[in-house]
Motif scaffolding. Structure first.
Motif, PDB file in Angstrom:
ATOM      1  N   LEU A 199     -85.025 137.431  14.519  1.00 33.21           N
ATOM      2  CA  LEU A 199     -86.376 136.993  14.110  1.00 33.21           C
ATOM      3  C   LEU A 199     -87.408 137.288  14.846  1.00 33.21           C
ATOM      4  CD1 LEU A 199     -85.481 133.403  13.396  1.00 33.21           C
ATOM      5  CD2 LEU A 199     -85.481 135.175  11.800  1.00 33.21           C
ATOM      6  N   PRO A 200     -88.695 137.885  13.900  1.00 30.42           N
ATOM      7  CA  PRO A 200     -89.495 138.281  14.186  1.00 30.42           C
ATOM      8  C   PRO A 200     -90.874 137.107  14.845  1.00 30.42           C
ATOM      9  CG  PRO A 200     -90.487 138.724  12.096  1.00 30.42           C
ATOM     10  CD  PRO A 200     -88.473 138.196  12.497  1.00 30.42           C
ATOM     11  N   GLU A 201     -91.598 137.952  16.083  1.00 29.56           N
ATOM     12  CA  GLU A 201     -92.732 136.655  16.169  1.00 29.56           C
ATOM     13  C   GLU A 201     -93.586 137.003  15.135  1.00 29.56           C
ATOM     14  OE1 GLU A 201     -92.574 137.094  20.513  1.00 29.56           O
ATOM     15  OE2 GLU A 201     -90.580 136.592  20.925  1.00 29.56           O
ATOM     16  N   ASP A 202     -94.027 137.531  14.106  1.00 33.93           N
ATOM     17  CA  ASP A 202     -95.329 137.567  13.974  1.00 33.93           C
ATOM     18  C   ASP A 202     -95.324 136.382  12.383  1.00 33.93           C
ATOM     19  OD1 ASP A 202     -95.576 140.098  14.882  1.00 33.93           O
ATOM     20  OD2 ASP A 202     -93.926 141.113  13.859  1.00 33.93           O
ATOM     21  N   PRO A 203     -95.941 136.381  11.406  1.00 36.55           N
ATOM     22  CA  PRO A 203     -96.370 135.562  10.817  1.00 36.55           C
ATOM     23  C   PRO A 203     -95.609 135.660   9.390  1.00 36.55           C
ATOM     24  CG  PRO A 203     -98.649 136.755  11.586  1.00 36.55           C
ATOM     25  CD  PRO A 203     -97.671 137.055  11.910  1.00 36.55           C
ATOM     26  N   GLY A 204     -95.166 134.968   8.898  1.00 34.36           N
ATOM     27  CA  GLY A 204     -94.648 135.339   7.463  1.00 34.36           C
ATOM     28  C   GLY A 204     -94.003 134.097   6.764  1.00 34.36           C
ATOM     29  N   ILE A 205     -92.674 134.240   6.055  1.00 30.69           N
ATOM     30  CA  ILE A 205     -92.080 133.609   5.326  1.00 30.69           C
ATOM     31  C   ILE A 205     -91.006 133.368   5.700  1.00 30.69           C
ATOM     32  CG2 ILE A 205     -93.066 132.464   3.373  1.00 30.69           C
ATOM     33  CD1 ILE A 205     -91.156 134.150   1.890  1.00 30.69           C
ATOM     34  N   TYR A 206     -89.652 132.434   6.082  1.00 30.14           N
ATOM     35  CA  TYR A 206     -88.698 132.309   6.664  1.00 30.14           C
ATOM     36  C   TYR A 206     -87.611 131.333   5.703  1.00 30.14           C
ATOM     37  CZ  TYR A 206     -90.176 128.013   8.783  1.00 30.14           C
ATOM     38  OH  TYR A 206     -90.351 126.410   9.287  1.00 30.14           O
ATOM     39  N   THR A 253     -92.473 139.306   6.301  1.00 28.35           N
ATOM     40  CA  THR A 253     -93.158 139.453   7.864  1.00 28.35           C
ATOM     41  C   THR A 253     -94.296 139.604   6.727  1.00 28.35           C
ATOM     42  OG1 THR A 253     -92.931 141.688   7.974  1.00 28.35           O
ATOM     43  CG2 THR A 253     -91.994 139.607   9.576  1.00 28.35           C
ATOM     44  N   THR A 254     -95.762 139.348   6.707  1.00 25.77           N
ATOM     45  CA  THR A 254     -96.864 139.074   5.810  1.00 25.77           C
ATOM     46  C   THR A 254     -97.974 139.734   6.463  1.00 25.77           C
ATOM     47  OG1 THR A 254     -97.573 137.238   6.138  1.00 25.77           O
ATOM     48  CG2 THR A 254     -95.377 137.361   4.180  1.00 25.77           C
ATOM     49  N   GLY A 255     -98.006 139.815   8.153  1.00 26.30           N
ATOM     50  CA  GLY A 255     -99.168 139.929   8.516  1.00 26.30           C
ATOM     51  C   GLY A 255     -99.894 139.232   8.752  1.00 26.30           C
ATOM     52  N   SER A 256    -100.502 138.781   7.251  1.00 24.43           N
ATOM     53  CA  SER A 256    -101.407 137.257   6.944  1.00 24.43           C
ATOM     54  C   SER A 256    -100.673 135.841   6.714  1.00 24.43           C
ATOM     55  CB  SER A 256    -102.206 138.111   5.925  1.00 24.43           C
ATOM     56  OG  SER A 256    -102.827 136.888   4.876  1.00 24.43           O
ATOM     57  N   GLU A 257    -101.731 135.191   7.160  1.00 22.92           N
ATOM     58  CA  GLU A 257    -100.857 133.627   6.934  1.00 22.92           C
ATOM     59  C   GLU A 257    -101.040 132.618   5.361  1.00 22.92           C
ATOM     60  OE1 GLU A 257    -101.698 128.915   9.727  1.00 22.92           O
ATOM     61  OE2 GLU A 257    -103.063 131.165  10.186  1.00 22.92           O
ATOM     62  N   LEU A 258    -102.164 134.034   5.595  1.00 18.80           N
ATOM     63  CA  LEU A 258    -102.482 133.359   3.442  1.00 18.80           C
ATOM     64  C   LEU A 258    -101.317 134.105   3.056  1.00 18.80           C
ATOM     65  CD1 LEU A 258    -104.679 132.227   1.279  1.00 18.80           C
ATOM     66  CD2 LEU A 258    -105.523 134.222   1.377  1.00 18.80           C
ATOM     67  N   SER A 446    -108.490 126.227   0.350  1.00 14.38           N
ATOM     68  CA  SER A 446    -108.486 125.618   1.096  1.00 14.38           C
ATOM     69  C   SER A 446    -109.177 127.087   2.392  1.00 14.38           C
ATOM     70  CB  SER A 446    -107.565 125.368   1.789  1.00 14.38           C
ATOM     71  OG  SER A 446    -107.879 124.902   2.795  1.00 14.38           O
ATOM     72  N   TYR A 447    -108.948 128.070   2.067  1.00 19.48           N
ATOM     73  CA  TYR A 447    -108.554 128.794   2.870  1.00 19.48           C
ATOM     74  C   TYR A 447    -110.647 129.932   2.733  1.00 19.48           C
ATOM     75  CZ  TYR A 447    -109.155 134.385   4.193  1.00 19.48           C
ATOM     76  OH  TYR A 447    -109.579 135.453   4.727  1.00 19.48           O
TER      77      TYR A 447
END
Length: 466
Positions: A199-206, A253-258, A446-447
């Motif tokens: 599992l990566p340590e990056d932003p994204g969904i699981y 992974t998405t890079g972006s939390e949004l 919200s963003y």
């Protein structure tokens, strides 16, 4: 080198979730290396009623435990019997957490190294259809008698563990599972440690999936690996059961939390995962609609639907639609009666809107009034903004974007450093279309409330994608 001592343990309980489970029976077999050196077994009075379905499964009823010792009366024996030993069980986190909670209720700590024979079996005897104790014993010819009683299950687990030690010549696998930095002691039984390490340590969904690859939980994270592991460290009953049902973990992974938030919402609404509580219920939208009444007057009203349809404007809360109607009424000198802000009145008498020009009492022409309504509707259309939100991409040089067209979320995409983006239309080939919902509306709003507009590119209405 001195041989390790193992305490092979099985417990029976009252059921009712991890925190509500009370012990009804326990069996402990001590091994020095692979040799059995002692056994301890006892019924335990749980000090609560045993449900009928539990009695049907285990055969232990309220009468059987009525005269049995309570946990505080056997706690010292269990503590002393297992001291210095590795706690071994089939699906070890269940038995271990039950005992730990019993000790915790007495104000005492219970801490042992752990080994799970489910996880060991998956590693040392790969390829079996099921690793439940019953099916595993049947597959490799281990006698299992008195099923779902502590002593019967423990005796079978002892034989299983001895077989596993024979397969693990030199103890390399068992020692690796006992290593302080190994995740094997905390992971649920059906998830290989390698899957977590990948599992990566990056932003994204699981996505947590069961053994049939059905999605049972979708989540978003700033750090996917860290967030996934936090589920397994959580001792709540819901998290425990989620872990027990999970066999596969996928991620994106998405890079972006949004974008991760938007994707999480999409997966929840499309798959209705069993363990997601939020966002499942379809949310109604409120729309300002217009129609021509019997007098030929264009009337405005609030319509309610579960779908986003073509309308003058769409809102996700009724009070927002009501406020907009009142504003239109005031700004364009419309009649509260014909904006459905008042009903069952011949002439409008709204408490705050006083600038009606007389359509309700016949002093204003229908043609003039309808022209004002047309202008009001046009003002709403031009208020729907079209823009791009630019975010960090998944890798250096890449850029993520979220597209909102005329006030509605269209989707997201990623643009590499080689792409030449000089116009709004240039984003189109990279766009992954998504559904606009109440939740995506809330996420984006919200963003925007929290962020400045420096990441936002606005476009004029005529420049939108065609």
């Amino acid at each position: 080198m001195e041989e390790k001592t193992y305490a092979i343990i099985d417990v029976e309980t009252t059921g009712g979730g991890i925190s509500g489970n009370r012990l009804t029976e326990i069996c402990i077999v001590l091994l020095k290396g692979a040799e059995v050196i002692d056994k301890y077994t006892s019924l335990v009075n749980p000090e609560k009623i045993i449900p009928h379905q539990i009695t049907s499964l285990t055969g232990i009823d309220n009468e059987m435990v009525a005269e049995a010792p309570k946990f505080h009366e056997v706690a010292d024996d269990i503590d002393e019997f297992t001291r210095g030993a590795v706690f071994v069980a089939h699906n070890v986190n269940f038995d271990y957490n039950v005992l730990r909670n019993e000790f915790k209720a007495l104000g005492r700590e219970f801490k042992r190294k752990k080994l799970c024979t489910v996880r060991l079996s998956r590693k040392l005897i790969p390829g079996l259809f099921s690793y439940s104790l019953g099916k595993l014993c049947s597959s490799i010819n281990i006698p299992l008698q008195n099923r779902h009683r502590a002593e019967g299950d423990t005796d079978a687990t002892v034989i299983l563990f001895q077989r596993l030690m024979e397969l693990d010549e030199g103890g390399e696998v068992i020692n690796s599972f006992l290593h302080p930095h190994s995740k094997n002691a905390t992971l649920p039984p059906h998830i290989p440690a390698e899957q977590i390490n990948d599992l990566p340590e990056d932003p994204g969904i699981y996505l947590f999936k069961d053994r049939h690859h059905k999605i049972i939980y979708a989540g978003k994270a700033k750090n996917i690996q860290k967030r996934v592991l936090s589920h397994f460290y959580d001792k709540k009953s819901r998290e425990y059961h989620l872990g027990q049902e999970t066999s596969f973990i996928d991620f994106e992974t998405t890079g972006s939390e949004l974008i991760a938030l938007l994707l999480e919402s999409d997966y929840i609404l499309r798959h209705y995962p069993k363990y997601n509580r939020a966002q499942k219920k379809p949310t109604r939208t409120y729309q300002i609609i217009n129609y021509i009444n019997q007098r030929g007057i264009v009337q405005l009203a609030i319509g309610q639907t579960k779908q986003i349809q073509d309308s003058v404007h769409t809102f996700y809360k009724r009070n927002e639609a009501q406020e907009m109607l009142e504003k239109l009424c005031e700004d364009f000198s419309l009649c509260p009666k014909y904006c459905t802000l008042q009903s069952n009145v011949k002439v409008c008498s709204h408490y705050s809107i006083k600038n009606c020009e007389g359509i309700c009492n016949g002093s204003e022409t229908v043609e003039n009034y309808n022209h004002k309504v047309k202008n009001a509707i046009a003002s709403l259309s031009t208020a729907k903004q079209t823009y791009i939100i630019k975010e960090k991409g998944r890798e250096p040089g890449e850029e993520a974007f979220i597209l909102v067209r005329e006030g509605r979320y269209q989707g997201y995409g990623f643009v590499g450093p080689e792409a030449q983006i000089s116009s709004f239309e240039a984003y189109e080939p990279f766009l992954k279309l998504q559904e606009s919902t109440f939740h995506t509306h809330q996420i984006i709003n919200s963003y925007l409330r929290k962020k400045t507009e420096k990441n936002m590119i606005r476009f004029e209405e005529e420049a939108v994608l065609g």
